[in-house]
Design a protein around this motif. Structure first.
Motif, PDB file in Angstrom:
ATOM      1  N   LYS A  16     -49.356 -11.574  -3.777  1.00  0.00           N
ATOM      2  CA  LYS A  16     -50.446 -12.434  -4.529  1.00  0.00           C
ATOM      3  C   LYS A  16     -49.923 -13.179  -5.593  1.00  0.00           C
ATOM      4  CE  LYS A  16     -54.125 -10.159  -2.289  1.00  0.00           C
ATOM      5  NZ  LYS A  16     -53.613  -9.782  -1.163  1.00  0.00           N
ATOM      6  N   LYS A  17     -49.358 -12.401  -6.724  1.00  0.00           N
ATOM      7  CA  LYS A  17     -48.801 -13.037  -7.696  1.00  0.00           C
ATOM      8  C   LYS A  17     -48.132 -12.116  -8.808  1.00  0.00           C
ATOM      9  CE  LYS A  17     -53.423 -12.079 -10.058  1.00  0.00           C
ATOM     10  NZ  LYS A  17     -54.347 -12.543 -10.882  1.00  0.00           N
ATOM     11  N   PRO A  18     -47.173 -12.494  -9.394  1.00  0.00           N
ATOM     12  CA  PRO A  18     -46.544 -11.806 -10.511  1.00  0.00           C
ATOM     13  C   PRO A  18     -47.455 -11.468 -11.647  1.00  0.00           C
ATOM     14  CG  PRO A  18     -45.694 -13.906 -10.722  1.00  0.00           C
ATOM     15  CD  PRO A  18     -46.697 -13.967  -9.742  1.00  0.00           C
ATOM     16  N   ILE A  19     -47.396 -10.143 -12.163  1.00  0.00           N
ATOM     17  CA  ILE A  19     -48.140  -9.816 -13.098  1.00  0.00           C
ATOM     18  C   ILE A  19     -47.603 -10.205 -14.529  1.00  0.00           C
ATOM     19  CG2 ILE A  19     -49.645  -8.038 -14.328  1.00  0.00           C
ATOM     20  CD1 ILE A  19     -50.640  -8.996 -11.767  1.00  0.00           C
ATOM     21  N   ILE A  20     -48.167 -10.954 -15.504  1.00  0.00           N
ATOM     22  CA  ILE A  20     -47.437 -11.228 -16.870  1.00  0.00           C
ATOM     23  C   ILE A  20     -48.435 -10.765 -17.914  1.00  0.00           C
ATOM     24  CG2 ILE A  20     -46.522 -13.227 -18.198  1.00  0.00           C
ATOM     25  CD1 ILE A  20     -45.185 -12.968 -15.353  1.00  0.00           C
ATOM     26  N   THR A  21     -48.096  -9.860 -18.637  1.00  0.00           N
ATOM     27  CA  THR A  21     -48.683  -9.337 -19.583  1.00  0.00           C
ATOM     28  C   THR A  21     -47.711  -8.745 -20.722  1.00  0.00           C
ATOM     29  OG1 THR A  21     -48.843  -6.816 -18.815  1.00  0.00           O
ATOM     30  CG2 THR A  21     -50.806  -8.116 -18.201  1.00  0.00           C
ATOM     31  N   GLU A  22     -48.178  -8.237 -21.863  1.00  0.00           N
ATOM     32  CA  GLU A  22     -47.147  -7.772 -22.901  1.00  0.00           C
ATOM     33  C   GLU A  22     -46.408  -6.691 -22.343  1.00  0.00           C
ATOM     34  OE1 GLU A  22     -47.223  -6.072 -27.390  1.00  0.00           O
ATOM     35  OE2 GLU A  22     -49.157  -7.112 -26.704  1.00  0.00           O
ATOM     36  N   LYS A  23     -46.774  -5.842 -21.439  1.00  0.00           N
ATOM     37  CA  LYS A  23     -46.238  -4.705 -21.134  1.00  0.00           C
ATOM     38  C   LYS A  23     -45.041  -5.267 -19.959  1.00  0.00           C
ATOM     39  CE  LYS A  23     -46.918   0.121 -19.121  1.00  0.00           C
ATOM     40  NZ  LYS A  23     -47.869   0.845 -18.643  1.00  0.00           N
ATOM     41  N   THR A  24     -45.686  -5.770 -19.092  1.00  0.00           N
ATOM     42  CA  THR A  24     -44.565  -6.282 -17.932  1.00  0.00           C
ATOM     43  C   THR A  24     -43.740  -7.204 -18.440  1.00  0.00           C
ATOM     44  OG1 THR A  24     -46.066  -8.096 -17.344  1.00  0.00           O
ATOM     45  CG2 THR A  24     -46.314  -6.102 -16.084  1.00  0.00           C
ATOM     46  N   THR A  25     -43.827  -7.908 -19.566  1.00  0.00           N
ATOM     47  CA  THR A  25     -42.669  -8.704 -20.329  1.00  0.00           C
ATOM     48  C   THR A  25     -41.775  -7.895 -20.940  1.00  0.00           C
ATOM     49  OG1 THR A  25     -44.372 -10.385 -20.843  1.00  0.00           O
ATOM     50  CG2 THR A  25     -42.273 -10.393 -22.057  1.00  0.00           C
ATOM     51  N   ARG A  26     -42.177  -6.541 -21.384  1.00  0.00           N
ATOM     52  CA  ARG A  26     -40.829  -5.815 -21.745  1.00  0.00           C
ATOM     53  C   ARG A  26     -40.289  -5.133 -20.421  1.00  0.00           C
ATOM     54  NH1 ARG A  26     -45.181  -3.848 -25.215  1.00  0.00           N
ATOM     55  NH2 ARG A  26     -45.516  -2.118 -23.991  1.00  0.00           N
ATOM     56  N   LEU A  27     -40.866  -4.796 -19.383  1.00  0.00           N
ATOM     57  CA  LEU A  27     -40.352  -4.457 -18.504  1.00  0.00           C
ATOM     58  C   LEU A  27     -39.371  -5.652 -17.504  1.00  0.00           C
ATOM     59  CD1 LEU A  27     -43.317  -2.872 -16.470  1.00  0.00           C
ATOM     60  CD2 LEU A  27     -41.354  -1.558 -17.359  1.00  0.00           C
ATOM     61  N   MET A  28     -39.552  -6.737 -17.767  1.00  0.00           N
ATOM     62  CA  MET A  28     -38.699  -7.726 -17.203  1.00  0.00           C
ATOM     63  C   MET A  28     -37.455  -7.900 -17.971  1.00  0.00           C
ATOM     64  SD  MET A  28     -41.108 -11.067 -16.858  1.00  0.00           S
ATOM     65  CE  MET A  28     -42.753 -11.045 -16.321  1.00  0.00           C
ATOM     66  N   GLU A  29     -37.404  -7.264 -19.243  1.00  0.00           N
ATOM     67  CA  GLU A  29     -36.182  -7.192 -19.898  1.00  0.00           C
ATOM     68  C   GLU A  29     -35.051  -6.119 -19.233  1.00  0.00           C
ATOM     69  OE1 GLU A  29     -37.298  -6.388 -23.945  1.00  0.00           O
ATOM     70  OE2 GLU A  29     -37.960  -8.258 -24.296  1.00  0.00           O
ATOM     71  N   GLN A  30     -35.777  -5.027 -18.483  1.00  0.00           N
ATOM     72  CA  GLN A  30     -35.063  -4.243 -17.796  1.00  0.00           C
ATOM     73  C   GLN A  30     -34.801  -4.477 -16.352  1.00  0.00           C
ATOM     74  OE1 GLN A  30     -37.481  -0.442 -18.711  1.00  0.00           O
ATOM     75  NE2 GLN A  30     -37.133  -0.524 -20.764  1.00  0.00           N
ATOM     76  N   LYS A  31     -35.282  -5.656 -15.860  1.00  0.00           N
ATOM     77  CA  LYS A  31     -35.062  -6.338 -14.623  1.00  0.00           C
ATOM     78  C   LYS A  31     -35.988  -5.579 -13.801  1.00  0.00           C
ATOM     79  CE  LYS A  31     -30.354  -7.181 -15.197  1.00  0.00           C
ATOM     80  NZ  LYS A  31     -28.963  -6.528 -15.214  1.00  0.00           N
ATOM     81  N   GLN A  32     -37.464  -5.175 -14.133  1.00  0.00           N
ATOM     82  CA  GLN A  32     -38.316  -4.876 -13.387  1.00  0.00           C
ATOM     83  C   GLN A  32     -39.639  -5.629 -13.598  1.00  0.00           C
ATOM     84  OE1 GLN A  32     -39.279  -0.983 -15.558  1.00  0.00           O
ATOM     85  NE2 GLN A  32     -37.685   0.178 -14.048  1.00  0.00           N
ATOM     86  N   TYR A  33     -40.061  -5.956 -12.367  1.00  0.00           N
ATOM     87  CA  TYR A  33     -41.112  -7.099 -12.260  1.00  0.00           C
ATOM     88  C   TYR A  33     -42.444  -6.358 -11.503  1.00  0.00           C
ATOM     89  CZ  TYR A  33     -37.187  -9.943 -13.362  1.00  0.00           C
ATOM     90  OH  TYR A  33     -36.179 -10.450 -14.038  1.00  0.00           O
TER      91      TYR A  33
END
Length: 76
Positions: A7-24
């Motif tokens: 449905k959609k990617p989740i963009i929050t403060e926590k998931t933004t930190r995960l994106m730095e580790q290539k986790q989405y």
């Protein structure tokens, strides 16, 4: 079809930190299993998925995926 199941990617403060580790994190259809989620996202982005974790709340299911390299999540 992709957006019916994923449905959609989740963009929050926590998931933004995960994106730095290539986790989405994505909201996905409740009926999908890990194998199906992995195949759909590998075909869409053309990048290999290292690992996948899922969790389900009452009305939705989320998948946390680790990719081998960063994906262009904001460009598509």
């Amino acid at each position: 079809m992709f957006f019916d199941l994923v449905k959609k990617p989740i963009i929050t403060e926590k998931t933004t930190r995960l994106m730095e580790q290539k986790q989405y994190v994505f909201d996905v259809d409740v009926k999908l299993n890990k194998y199906q989620i992995k195949k759909i996202l590998e075909n869409y982005y053309g990048i290999t998925v290292d690992s996948i974790r899922t969790y389900k709340k009452k009305k939705f299911k989320r998948a946390i995926l680790s990719f081998k390299e960063a994906i262009p999540i904001f460009e598509q």
